[in-house]
Write an enzyme that holds these catalytic residues in place. Structure first.
Site, PDB file in Angstrom:
ATOM      1  N   CYS A 180       9.081  17.691  43.575  1.00  0.00           N
ATOM      2  CA  CYS A 180       7.753  17.595  44.484  1.00  0.00           C
ATOM      3  C   CYS A 180       7.909  18.778  45.233  1.00  0.00           C
ATOM      4  O   CYS A 180       6.915  19.421  45.578  1.00  0.00           O
ATOM      5  CB  CYS A 180       7.985  16.392  45.474  1.00  0.00           C
ATOM      6  SG  CYS A 180       8.546  14.961  44.540  1.00  0.00           S
ATOM      7  N   ARG A 187      21.640  15.250  40.505  1.00  0.00           N
ATOM      8  CA  ARG A 187      21.787  14.399  41.510  1.00  0.00           C
ATOM      9  C   ARG A 187      23.301  13.855  41.487  1.00  0.00           C
ATOM     10  O   ARG A 187      23.915  13.704  40.289  1.00  0.00           O
ATOM     11  CB  ARG A 187      21.022  13.109  41.350  1.00  0.00           C
ATOM     12  CG  ARG A 187      19.672  13.524  41.741  1.00  0.00           C
ATOM     13  CD  ARG A 187      18.620  12.408  41.470  1.00  0.00           C
ATOM     14  NE  ARG A 187      17.321  12.769  41.596  1.00  0.00           N
ATOM     15  CZ  ARG A 187      16.039  11.823  41.455  1.00  0.00           C
ATOM     16  NH1 ARG A 187      16.390  10.503  41.077  1.00  0.00           N
ATOM     17  NH2 ARG A 187      14.915  12.310  41.541  1.00  0.00           N
ATOM     18  N   GLN A 213      13.211  15.427  34.171  1.00  0.00           N
ATOM     19  CA  GLN A 213      12.069  14.507  34.401  1.00  0.00           C
ATOM     20  C   GLN A 213      10.728  14.854  33.691  1.00  0.00           C
ATOM     21  O   GLN A 213      10.329  16.461  33.438  1.00  0.00           O
ATOM     22  CB  GLN A 213      11.995  14.426  35.857  1.00  0.00           C
ATOM     23  CG  GLN A 213      13.232  13.901  36.630  1.00  0.00           C
ATOM     24  CD  GLN A 213      12.734  13.801  38.253  1.00  0.00           C
ATOM     25  OE1 GLN A 213      12.266  14.743  38.590  1.00  0.00           O
ATOM     26  NE2 GLN A 213      13.068  12.607  38.488  1.00  0.00           N
ATOM     27  N   ASP A 239       7.773  15.562  34.969  1.00  0.00           N
ATOM     28  CA  ASP A 239       7.316  15.247  36.293  1.00  0.00           C
ATOM     29  C   ASP A 239       5.759  15.866  36.238  1.00  0.00           C
ATOM     30  O   ASP A 239       5.363  16.492  35.476  1.00  0.00           O
ATOM     31  CB  ASP A 239       8.087  16.103  37.213  1.00  0.00           C
ATOM     32  CG  ASP A 239       8.112  15.288  38.759  1.00  0.00           C
ATOM     33  OD1 ASP A 239       7.385  14.437  38.841  1.00  0.00           O
ATOM     34  OD2 ASP A 239       8.930  15.772  39.335  1.00  0.00           O
ATOM     35  N   HIS A 297       2.474  16.107  39.306  1.00  0.00           N
ATOM     36  CA  HIS A 297       1.908  16.147  40.662  1.00  0.00           C
ATOM     37  C   HIS A 297       0.483  16.247  40.593  1.00  0.00           C
ATOM     38  O   HIS A 297      -0.117  17.271  40.217  1.00  0.00           O
ATOM     39  CB  HIS A 297       2.360  16.747  41.701  1.00  0.00           C
ATOM     40  CG  HIS A 297       3.990  16.572  41.928  1.00  0.00           C
ATOM     41  ND1 HIS A 297       5.127  16.720  41.509  1.00  0.00           N
ATOM     42  CD2 HIS A 297       4.451  15.678  42.970  1.00  0.00           C
ATOM     43  CE1 HIS A 297       6.035  16.167  41.602  1.00  0.00           C
ATOM     44  NE2 HIS A 297       5.802  15.402  42.816  1.00  0.00           N
ATOM     45  N   LYS A 318       2.565   2.312  45.300  1.00  0.00           N
ATOM     46  CA  LYS A 318       3.144   2.735  43.794  1.00  0.00           C
ATOM     47  C   LYS A 318       3.010   1.529  42.935  1.00  0.00           C
ATOM     48  O   LYS A 318       3.076   0.475  43.050  1.00  0.00           O
ATOM     49  CB  LYS A 318       4.392   3.370  44.088  1.00  0.00           C
ATOM     50  CG  LYS A 318       5.516   2.336  44.196  1.00  0.00           C
ATOM     51  CD  LYS A 318       6.944   2.967  43.977  1.00  0.00           C
ATOM     52  CE  LYS A 318       8.053   1.937  44.502  1.00  0.00           C
ATOM     53  NZ  LYS A 318       9.513   2.122  44.102  1.00  0.00           N
ATOM     54  N   HIS A 342       2.149  11.336  42.672  1.00  0.00           N
ATOM     55  CA  HIS A 342       3.369  11.645  41.660  1.00  0.00           C
ATOM     56  C   HIS A 342       3.275  10.872  40.483  1.00  0.00           C
ATOM     57  O   HIS A 342       2.921   9.629  40.555  1.00  0.00           O
ATOM     58  CB  HIS A 342       4.832  11.328  42.414  1.00  0.00           C
ATOM     59  CG  HIS A 342       4.960  11.550  43.618  1.00  0.00           C
ATOM     60  ND1 HIS A 342       5.717  12.981  43.923  1.00  0.00           N
ATOM     61  CD2 HIS A 342       4.307  11.582  44.791  1.00  0.00           C
ATOM     62  CE1 HIS A 342       5.763  13.061  45.142  1.00  0.00           C
ATOM     63  NE2 HIS A 342       5.089  12.262  45.898  1.00  0.00           N
TER      64      HIS A 342
END
Lengths: 583, 583
Positions: free
Chosen positions: A276, A305, A323, A325, A327, A411, A457
Site C-alpha cells: 500500500c 513477512r 500478491q 494487489d 489500489h 470490508k 484495496h
C-alpha cells in the site's frame, strides 16, 4: 458423560495423559509443552532416541488404560522455588518457570491422579471418566524446534486427534486421509512444482519450471482480467526506507516486518511486508484531476513477512507472498461502480476455477463504538450501504459482522470451501480512509477544490503461493487443462515412430500448447504410467497406424481412452478446452 | 603548449582555479573536494546562500584571468599540525586532515601562485600557461552530499568540462546538448514512465503504468525469445539465509550486498545481490541424468545492490536491478551448441531494437598466470576455443582480452554503441567452473559415473531498468511501435464525433493495440501537440468525414500526415508494424 464435556478440556487432558505415557516408557524424556490444537492436541518431547510408530501404539494403549482408571485432574498454586524442585530434571520446564518468575506470573501445577503432574494453566476434565477412550488417536510424529526457533534444540512432537464420539473421530480420520493424499507439500514434490531449501530458509519456496509456469498462468490470468477492465500495471521495488512506514504508521504497529537493513551513514531499509505505501507514493507523486479518477493501479509483487518458522507450512503459510494487489483511487460517488467491477472480476475468476461454494463476510463498524473509527461518517455510511447492497443484489451467501470493520473502513472477505469442505479466505475488498489522509492524497474536483480520494484495496487470489497450495489440494494435483503446466505428452510406441511423434510435438508447441515429448527408450506401459502419475491431461500415443493416418491415439486423464483422432482436430479440441477453461 | 599537456593535470588544475574564484567572490565558502572526472572536473562547496547561474559566469571569467596570470602550481609536504592551522576555517578539510593523520598518510599542500592553496595529492600543470582558456566551461551546479552520504550536509557541486582545444570542447558540448535532450531522467518524467521517491530511497525507481508496460514488453520479449529455444522459467525468492552465500563464497567477497536482516533466534537473512546461488540450489535439489542436459533455467527477477547513493543515476545506475538471468547446466560437449543458441538470441534481440553497432570482448585466461584459475584445464581450452570460433564464425567485431577471464571461466561481453556514440555494456555470457564445484552439482553420465556439469551464465538485456534508460536515450523517448507503451491515441474533432472515436478506440483495444482516447474538451490543436509531446506513434483524428466513411485521418509521429484510411486497414497496418518490429 463424555459427549457433554468440553472438547477443549478433553484434548488438553489427553495431552497430559500422553506425556504420562511417554514418561512411563521413557523416564528420561524431557517435556516441552502440550497445548490443544484444532481437532486435537500435541506434546513436544526431547527423547534421546526419538520415537517409533510402535511407541505411538504403546502410548495410545497406555492412555486408554489411564482413562479407564478414572483419574482425577486437580490444580494447585506453586511458588517458583517449589516449582524448581518439582521439575528439577525437566530443563524446558525450568526455563518456563524462570520466565514466569521474571514476569511475576502465578505458576500452577496440575496433577493427573497420582501418576503425572505438569506445569500448566489448567483447562481439564475433572475426571478421565469424561473422555471417550475410543474417540482419540495419536496420529503422527514431527520435528519441532523448542519454542518454534531453529536456534533451539529440535524436539519430537507427537500429534493426537480427539473428539467427543467415535463417529466424529472416524469421519475426521477419513477426511484427513483424503487430505493427506492431496497434501500440496507431497504433491508439490511428486509433480516437481516447488522445493524448499535448508540453505535459503523456511517459508521461502523455490519453484521448478512446472511450478513457475503454473504461477505465471495464474498471475497472467489475473492481470488480463484486470486490464480488460481498465486497471493499469505499476512496478514498485521490494524495499524502502523506514521513512515510508513512518508515514503509513506501519513502522510501530506492524509486527511481522523483517528487521531493518542498517546501512552505514544512511537511513534503515526494510523489505516491504505490504504494498500500500508504495502505491500511495506513486499516486502522490503527481497532481490529479477528477477527470482521471478512478485510477486503478495494480501490481503482482512479492512481499515478505517474518511469520514464525514453526507456523510455516508448504505454500499455504510462507514468508514470501506474491500478491495480486490493486489500489483504486476513487471519488466517493464512484465506490459502487468500482466495487461492482471488483465483484465481476471475482465472479469471473471463481467461475474459471470452478469455485462454486463461497460466502462473503461483510465487516462493518460498530455504531456503539464510534470513537474507534476514523474518516468521514458520510463516507462510512455510503460505503457500508453500498457493500451491503451490491452483495445482496448478487444473491451471494453472506453474513454481516458488526464491529469487524478496520478502524479505517469496512470490508468484504470471500471465504471459499474446497472439495474437502475446508474453508479458505481468498479475496478481500477493503475501503480505506486512513492512508489517503496519512499520505495527503488529493485530487482537484470539478469545483476547483482539493479533495481526498477514497482508496479501495483489493486482492483476488490473495497470494500466488497460498492460492497454488489451495488449488493443488482442491484438484489433487490434476489441474484443469487451462492450468496444467504440461497439457499433453507425446509418446512414440517405438523408435521408428519417434519422428512422427516429434512432428506432432512441434505442432502442439507451435499452437501454444504446453507439450512434452518422451524418448522411446522405456516401455510404453511404463511411460504411460509415468505420465498418469504426473497427472498430465492428454497422453498422446503414436505408432504405425497413427503415423500412416496422420492421427493420434488419445488417452485422457479422466475420460480414459478417447480413440484415434486426426492431429488437426486434436489441436483444435485442446485449444478450445483450454480457452473455455473447462474444469 | 596546452595541446601537449596532460589533460588530467589541466582538469585538476582548473578545479583549483574554480575554488580560488569561488573564495574570491564568497570568502566564507567551505571547500569540499575537487577531483577530475570524465571530460572535466568538479568541486564541492558549502556556500551559505548557494550559487546562481550568474555566479558561474563570474567564476569562469575570473578563472580565465588567472590562467592569463601565468600562475605556477607547486606542492609541499605538510604535518597534520601545520595543516590544521592552514585550514582552520575549513571544516571539511579538517575532517580529511584528521583522517589522514589517523591513517598516518602524508599530507601535501598545493599552491596556485600566491592566490590559492589546497590540500591535495597533486597532479597539476606546472604553469597555467599550459591551460587553453577557451577550452573549458563551467556547465552546471548540482546538490551532492559531503562524501556521498545523505546523513552528511548537502553541498553545491559545480561541474566543469575541459579539453586541450576549443574544437574538442565545442564538439563535446554539442554532443552533450543532444544527450541532455535525450536524458532519460528528464524524458522519464515527461513521458511519465517512472519516478523517484525521497521516502522510498535513492536508486529505487517506482514505475508509472507507461513505464510498467514498457518493462513488461521488454521482459516478455526476452522470455518469449528464450522459451521458444527450450529455456524453462523458474521462480526464486528475493532473500536467503546467509548460509547460501557461505557456500557460494559471496558472503566474504561481495561488497555491494545490503547488510543482513538480523532475526531474533534465527540465522541472518540477506537480500539477494545476484541469482546464481538460488539457481544452483534448484538444480542441486534433485538428481539429474545426462539425458536431461542441457537444463536451461531462466528467471526475470530483481536483485538488490547497495551502490553508493552518490553514484546512482536515474535508471542506468540503480539499487534495484531486474535481471533477465539464465543459467544453463551442460556437459562439456554441449558448450558450443549452447553458446550458439545464446548468440542467436542476442542477434535476434539486437535486431529487434535496431542495435547494429556492437562489439564483443572475449575475455580469456592469461597462460602466464595459470595458478590464478580454477577448473579443469581441458574445459578451459575447450571453452576458450569455442568462444573464439563461434564469434569469428559470425564475423562480429571483437577483441580478445588476455587475462580478463574470471578465475572460474572465460566470458563474452557485448558492448553496444548508441546513437550518440556512447558505449554501453549489455549482454554477457560467462562460463563457470566454480559454482558447480562449490554446490557439488552432479549428473549421472551415460557411463553411469557422477560428473560435474559446466554452468553458463547469461543475460541479454543485463537489467530491465538500465536497458530502459539506454533505450529511452537511444530513441529519445520515441520508441518503435512495438515498444511504445501507448501506440495510438484517438482524438475526436468535437463532442459529436466522440461516439465514433470511442468505437474506434474499442476496436483498437480489442485487437490488442495499446490505445488511448481523449475527451474532446480541449481544442484539437492542443490535443495533437500533447500527443506529439508524448511521442505517441499514431495520432488518429476523426470528424464528420471519417465518421461517415468509417475511416480515420492518420498522423504518424515521424512520417507526418498519412491521410485518410479505412479503420480495418489501419488496424492491420498497426498490427503488422508492431509484429514486424519496425524501427
Amino acid at each position: 458423560m463424555a459427549e457433554n464435556a468440553n472438547l477443549e478440556n478433553i484434548r488438553h487432558s489427553l495431552a497430559h495423559l500422553l506425556a504420562a505415557a511417554v514418561l512411563k516408557k521413557y523416564p528420561k524424556t524431557k517435556l516441552g509443552i502440550g497445548p490443544t490444537i484444532e481437532n486435537g492436541f500435541y506434546y513436544d518431547f526431547l527423547a534421546p532416541d526419538g520415537f517409533t510408530p510402535e511407541d505411538l501404539k504403546d502410548f495410545e494403549r497406555d492412555m486408554k488404560k489411564m482413562i479407564g482408571g478414572r483419574l482425577v485432574f486437580s490444580g494447585e498454586k506453586l511458588t517458583p522455588a517449589k516449582a524448581k524442585t518439582v521439575f528439577k530434571n525437566q530443563k524446558f520446564k525450568l526455563e518456563l518457570i524462570k520466565e514466569f518468575a521474571k514476569e511475576k506470573k502465578q505458576l500452577t501445577l496440575y496433577k493427573t491422579g497420582e501418576i503425572f503432574h505438569d506445569l500448566c494453566r489448567g483447562g481439564h476434565v475433572e475426571n478421565t471418566l469424561e473422555i471417550n477412550p475410543d474417540a482419540f488417536k495419536l496420529t503422527h510424529i514431527a520435528g519441532a524446534y523448542w519454542r518454534g526457533s531453529d536456534v533451539n534444540p529440535q524436539l519430537q512432537r507427537i500429534y493426537g486427534v480427539a473428539f467427543a464420539t467415535k463417529e466424529e473421530l472416524d469421519t475426521y480420520l477419513k477426511m484427513r486421509a483424503e487430505a493427506e493424499k492431496r497434501d500440496h507439500r507431497k504433491l508439490g514434490k511428486e509433480l516437481q512444482l516447488y522445493t524448499m531449501s535448508e540453505e535459503v530458509g523456511p517459508g521461502l519456496p523455490l519453484f521448478y519450471p512446472k511450478g513457475a509456469i503454473l504461477r505465471r498462468i495464474l498471475e497472467n490470468f489475473i492481470i488480463e482480467i484486470q486490464e480488460k477492465r481498465g486497471y493499469l500495471p505499476i512496478w514498485i521495488p521490494h524495499i524502502t526506507k523506514g521513512e515510508l512506514y513512518k508515514i503509513s504508521g506501519h513502522l510501530d504497529k506492524y509486527d511481522t516486518m523483517f528487521p531493518p537493513m542498517k546501512l552505514k551513514n544512511e537511513a534503515d531499509y526494510f523489505l516491504k511486508p505490504m504494498n500500500c505505501p508504495h502505491f500511495m507514493m506513486l499516486y502522490a507523486s503527481i497532481p490529479h484531476s477528477y477527470k482521471e479518477l478512478p485510477i486503478r493501479y495494480t501490481s503482482t509483487t512479492t512481499v515478505y513477512r517474518r511469520e514464525k518458522s514453526g507456523e510455516l507450512s508448504g505454500l499455504t503459510r510462507v514468508r514470501s507472498l506474491t500478491q495480486d494487489d490493486c489500489h483504486v483511487f476513487a471519488m466517493p460517488d464512484q465506490i459502487e461502480t468500482e466495487i461492482n467491477l471488483m465483484l465481476d472480476m471475482i465472479q469471473e475468476v471463481y467461475n474459471a476455477f470452478g469455485f462454486k461454494d463461497f460466502r462473503v463476510g461483510v465487516s462493518v463498524h460498530d455504531p456503539k463504538e464510534k470513537e474507534k473509527y476514523i474518516g468521514d461518517p458520510k463516507i462510512w455510511k455510503l460505503s457500508e450501504e453500498t457493500l451491503m447492497r451490491v452483495i445482496k443484489n448478487r444473491g451471494w451467501k453472506h453474513q454481516v459482522d458488526v464491529g469487524e470493520a478496520a478502524f479505517y473502513g469496512p470490508k468484504l472477505d470471500f471465504i471459499f470451501k474446497d472439495v474437502l469442505g475446508r474453508e479458505w479466505q481468498l479475496s478481500t475488498i477493503q475501503l480505506d480512509m486512513n492512508l489517503p489522509a496519512r499520505f495527503k492524497l488529493k485530487y482537484i474536483d470539478s469545483d476547483g477544490m482539493e479533495k481526498q480520494p477514497v482508496v479501495i484495496h483489493r486482492a483476488i487470489l490473495g497470494s500466488t503461493e497460498r492460492f497454488m497450495g489451495i488449488l493443488i489440494e482442491h484438484f489433487a494435483g490434476a489441474f484443469p487443462l487451462w492450468l496444467a503446466p504440461i497439457q499433453a505428452r507425446v509418446l512414440a510406441i517405438s523408435e521408428k515412430h519417434q519422428d512422427y511423434a516429434k512432428k506432432l510435438f512441434e505442432e502442439l508447441k507451435g499452437a501454444g500448447i504446453r507439450a512434452e515429448l518422451t524418448e522411446s527408450n522405456e516401455t510404453l506401459g511404463k511411460r504411460i504410467r509415468e505420465a498418469q502419475l504426473q497427472k498430465i491431461p492428454y497422453i498422446l500415443v503414436v505408432g504405425d497406424k497413427e503415423k500412416q493416418g496422420g492421427t493420434v491415439a488419445v488417452r485422457h486423464r479422466t475420460h480414459g481412452d478417447e480413440g484415434e483422432i486426426k492431429s488437426d482436430a486434436l489441436l483444435q479440441k485442446i485449444l478450445k478446452e483450454a480457452r473455455d477453461k473447462i474444469i
